[in-house]
Design a protein around this motif. Structure first.
Motif, PDB file in Angstrom:
ATOM      1  N   ASN A  11      35.371  36.955  34.117  1.00 37.58           N
ATOM      2  CA  ASN A  11      34.952  37.757  35.371  1.00 37.58           C
ATOM      3  C   ASN A  11      35.834  38.268  36.051  1.00 37.58           C
ATOM      4  OD1 ASN A  11      34.784  39.092  38.000  1.00 37.58           O
ATOM      5  ND2 ASN A  11      32.856  38.378  38.520  1.00 37.58           N
ATOM      6  N   GLU A  12      36.298  39.451  35.458  1.00 37.08           N
ATOM      7  CA  GLU A  12      37.417  39.963  36.028  1.00 37.08           C
ATOM      8  C   GLU A  12      38.087  40.436  37.677  1.00 37.08           C
ATOM      9  OE1 GLU A  12      37.134  44.509  33.689  1.00 37.08           O
ATOM     10  OE2 GLU A  12      38.272  43.013  31.700  1.00 37.08           O
ATOM     11  N   MET A  13      37.505  40.250  38.248  1.00 36.70           N
ATOM     12  CA  MET A  13      37.179  40.076  39.494  1.00 36.70           C
ATOM     13  C   MET A  13      37.742  38.859  40.374  1.00 36.70           C
ATOM     14  SD  MET A  13      37.367  43.613  40.019  1.00 36.70           S
ATOM     15  CE  MET A  13      36.925  43.154  42.168  1.00 36.70           C
ATOM     16  N   ARG A  14      37.406  38.161  39.264  1.00 38.65           N
ATOM     17  CA  ARG A  14      37.671  36.585  39.953  1.00 38.65           C
ATOM     18  C   ARG A  14      39.234  35.463  39.524  1.00 38.65           C
ATOM     19  NH1 ARG A  14      34.029  33.870  42.830  1.00 38.65           N
ATOM     20  NH2 ARG A  14      32.167  35.431  43.388  1.00 38.65           N
ATOM     21  N   GLY A  15      40.117  36.178  39.519  1.00 42.67           N
ATOM     22  CA  GLY A  15      40.887  35.585  39.913  1.00 42.67           C
ATOM     23  C   GLY A  15      41.621  35.315  37.679  1.00 42.67           C
ATOM     24  N   ASP A  16      41.649  33.509  37.346  1.00 40.49           N
ATOM     25  CA  ASP A  16      41.986  33.792  35.642  1.00 40.49           C
ATOM     26  C   ASP A  16      40.648  33.131  35.468  1.00 40.49           C
ATOM     27  OD1 ASP A  16      44.123  32.511  37.403  1.00 40.49           O
ATOM     28  OD2 ASP A  16      44.071  30.423  37.256  1.00 40.49           O
ATOM     29  N   ASP A  17      39.208  33.612  36.168  1.00 41.60           N
ATOM     30  CA  ASP A  17      38.149  33.858  35.188  1.00 41.60           C
ATOM     31  C   ASP A  17      38.699  34.939  34.045  1.00 41.60           C
ATOM     32  OD1 ASP A  17      35.685  32.649  34.662  1.00 41.60           O
ATOM     33  OD2 ASP A  17      34.813  33.970  36.189  1.00 41.60           O
ATOM     34  N   ALA A  18      39.004  35.428  34.000  1.00 41.07           N
ATOM     35  CA  ALA A  18      39.862  37.017  33.345  1.00 41.07           C
ATOM     36  C   ALA A  18      40.507  36.378  32.119  1.00 41.07           C
ATOM     37  CB  ALA A  18      39.908  37.984  34.109  1.00 41.07           C
ATOM     38  N   ALA A  19      40.734  35.440  31.788  1.00 42.42           N
ATOM     39  CA  ALA A  19      40.761  35.025  30.827  1.00 42.42           C
ATOM     40  C   ALA A  19      40.153  35.036  29.684  1.00 42.42           C
ATOM     41  CB  ALA A  19      41.363  33.356  30.608  1.00 42.42           C
ATOM     42  N   GLY A  20      38.579  34.929  29.727  1.00 47.86           N
ATOM     43  CA  GLY A  20      37.821  35.701  28.801  1.00 47.86           C
ATOM     44  C   GLY A  20      37.638  37.118  28.467  1.00 47.86           C
ATOM     45  N   PRO A  21      37.504  37.490  29.083  1.00 48.56           N
ATOM     46  CA  PRO A  21      37.948  39.267  28.711  1.00 48.56           C
ATOM     47  C   PRO A  21      39.047  39.851  28.566  1.00 48.56           C
ATOM     48  CG  PRO A  21      36.986  38.660  31.458  1.00 48.56           C
ATOM     49  CD  PRO A  21      37.116  37.701  30.322  1.00 48.56           C
ATOM     50  N   VAL A  60      34.772  31.757  23.846  1.00 48.90           N
ATOM     51  CA  VAL A  60      35.883  31.539  24.633  1.00 48.90           C
ATOM     52  C   VAL A  60      35.725  31.703  26.009  1.00 48.90           C
ATOM     53  CG1 VAL A  60      38.466  33.395  24.838  1.00 48.90           C
ATOM     54  CG2 VAL A  60      37.644  33.045  22.537  1.00 48.90           C
ATOM     55  N   ASP A  61      36.678  30.694  26.769  1.00 50.87           N
ATOM     56  CA  ASP A  61      36.317  30.713  28.560  1.00 50.87           C
ATOM     57  C   ASP A  61      37.483  29.823  28.975  1.00 50.87           C
ATOM     58  OD1 ASP A  61      34.691  31.306  30.509  1.00 50.87           O
ATOM     59  OD2 ASP A  61      33.188  29.851  30.427  1.00 50.87           O
ATOM     60  N   ALA A  62      37.688  30.264  30.170  1.00 53.03           N
ATOM     61  CA  ALA A  62      38.579  29.360  31.525  1.00 53.03           C
ATOM     62  C   ALA A  62      37.708  28.762  31.673  1.00 53.03           C
ATOM     63  CB  ALA A  62      38.903  30.622  32.210  1.00 53.03           C
ATOM     64  N   HIS A  63      38.056  27.308  31.937  1.00 54.06           N
ATOM     65  CA  HIS A  63      37.999  26.144  32.364  1.00 54.06           C
ATOM     66  C   HIS A  63      39.570  25.833  33.704  1.00 54.06           C
ATOM     67  CE1 HIS A  63      35.080  26.340  29.044  1.00 54.06           C
ATOM     68  NE2 HIS A  63      34.624  25.917  29.870  1.00 54.06           N
ATOM     69  N   ALA A 113      43.625  27.285  30.680  1.00 55.41           N
ATOM     70  CA  ALA A 113      43.322  26.068  31.620  1.00 55.41           C
ATOM     71  C   ALA A 113      43.172  27.455  33.056  1.00 55.41           C
ATOM     72  CB  ALA A 113      44.477  25.859  31.904  1.00 55.41           C
ATOM     73  N   GLY A 114      42.210  27.344  33.706  1.00 47.48           N
ATOM     74  CA  GLY A 114      42.816  28.179  35.352  1.00 47.48           C
ATOM     75  C   GLY A 114      42.856  27.042  36.032  1.00 47.48           C
ATOM     76  N   SER A 115      43.367  27.857  37.646  1.00 51.39           N
ATOM     77  CA  SER A 115      43.190  27.265  38.941  1.00 51.39           C
ATOM     78  C   SER A 115      42.740  28.128  39.922  1.00 51.39           C
ATOM     79  CB  SER A 115      44.508  26.784  38.941  1.00 51.39           C
ATOM     80  OG  SER A 115      45.745  28.211  38.959  1.00 51.39           O
ATOM     81  N   THR A 116      42.820  29.821  39.429  1.00 50.62           N
ATOM     82  CA  THR A 116      42.121  30.716  40.915  1.00 50.62           C
ATOM     83  C   THR A 116      40.640  31.386  40.377  1.00 50.62           C
ATOM     84  OG1 THR A 116      44.345  30.141  41.403  1.00 50.62           O
ATOM     85  CG2 THR A 116      43.225  32.577  42.397  1.00 50.62           C
ATOM     86  N   MET A 123      45.059  37.144  37.728  1.00 49.44           N
ATOM     87  CA  MET A 123      45.352  36.059  37.362  1.00 49.44           C
ATOM     88  C   MET A 123      46.485  35.492  37.471  1.00 49.44           C
ATOM     89  SD  MET A 123      45.356  35.673  32.783  1.00 49.44           S
ATOM     90  CE  MET A 123      43.242  36.658  32.584  1.00 49.44           C
ATOM     91  N   SER A 124      46.867  34.239  37.832  1.00 48.62           N
ATOM     92  CA  SER A 124      47.671  33.782  37.891  1.00 48.62           C
ATOM     93  C   SER A 124      48.760  32.826  36.982  1.00 48.62           C
ATOM     94  CB  SER A 124      47.448  31.553  38.014  1.00 48.62           C
ATOM     95  OG  SER A 124      47.399  31.460  37.252  1.00 48.62           O
ATOM     96  N   ALA A 125      49.974  33.139  36.875  1.00 45.05           N
ATOM     97  CA  ALA A 125      51.062  33.670  36.283  1.00 45.05           C
ATOM     98  C   ALA A 125      50.507  31.955  35.359  1.00 45.05           C
ATOM     99  CB  ALA A 125      52.364  33.350  36.972  1.00 45.05           C
ATOM    100  N   ALA A 126      50.634  31.490  35.218  1.00 42.25           N
ATOM    101  CA  ALA A 126      49.982  29.827  34.161  1.00 42.25           C
ATOM    102  C   ALA A 126      48.926  30.443  33.755  1.00 42.25           C
ATOM    103  CB  ALA A 126      50.165  29.185  35.468  1.00 42.25           C
ATOM    104  N   THR A 127      47.967  30.953  33.851  1.00 45.52           N
ATOM    105  CA  THR A 127      47.092  31.391  33.100  1.00 45.52           C
ATOM    106  C   THR A 127      47.144  32.766  32.427  1.00 45.52           C
ATOM    107  OG1 THR A 127      45.509  30.679  34.341  1.00 45.52           O
ATOM    108  CG2 THR A 127      44.374  32.644  32.891  1.00 45.52           C
ATOM    109  N   ARG A 128      48.574  33.497  32.511  1.00 43.85           N
ATOM    110  CA  ARG A 128      49.097  34.820  32.155  1.00 43.85           C
ATOM    111  C   ARG A 128      49.735  34.385  30.596  1.00 43.85           C
ATOM    112  NH1 ARG A 128      47.993  39.325  34.023  1.00 43.85           N
ATOM    113  NH2 ARG A 128      47.474  39.923  36.575  1.00 43.85           N
TER     114      ARG A 128
END
Length: 162
Positions: A11-21, A60-63, A113-116, A123-128
């Protein structure tokens, strides 16, 4: 030509969950012949049909809990999927395919990996940064879409957790 399905969730609206899209969009921009991209907020029962209609599949997903920024692994079907829910794990999607009598192809998982994951967060810098690593891996995988080549990347990563 090998038919490859890249099935991304997030979900692009939920921080690091945007990694999948974000990674699904990257795959679409590559425009690799034979590669089909499917994006959804969550993996669902209906995706079992998508997976069964291909030669090689990649979820593909964030965890939130994983040891490295990017984890690439092979996947076996879940023995007891829960088709009553609309949010399935990739293994449960494969389990649904098995329950329906559909032949599932070899399946792999690319996890970032996601944290937020809060609503409205960026999206956090680490996930970017992890997404940049995942993009490089995706390019390599799609340049050589064979089970053997993909399995070699699993062995290189040394990780089998999803």
């Amino acid at each position: 030509m090998t038919r490859v399905l890249v099935l991304a969730a997030g979900n692009e609206m939920r921080g690091d969950d945007a990694a999948g899209p974000a990674l699904a969009s990257y795959v679409e921009r590559l425009a690799v012949p034979g590669v089909r991209t499917v994006f959804d907020f969550q993996f669902q029962v209906e995706h079992a049909v998508d997976v069964a209609a291909t030669d090689l599949a990649l979820f593909v997903d964030a965890h939130v809990s994983q040891p490295r920024p990017v984890v690439f692994s092979s996947l076996d079907a879940c023995a007891t999927p829960l088709p009553g829910t609309h949010a399935l794990s990739p293994a449960e999607v494969l389990g649904v395919a098995r329950q329906l009598g559909l032949a599932a192809p070899p399946v792999f998982v690319l996890s970032v990996a996601g944290s937020t994951f809060e609503l409205g967060a960026d999206m956090s810098a680490a996930t970017r940064q992890a997404c940049r690593q995942a993009e490089a891996l995706l390019a390599a995988l799609l340049a050589s879409p064979t089970v053997g080549a993909w399995q070699a990347h699993v062995l290189e990563s040394g990780a089998l957790e999803a």
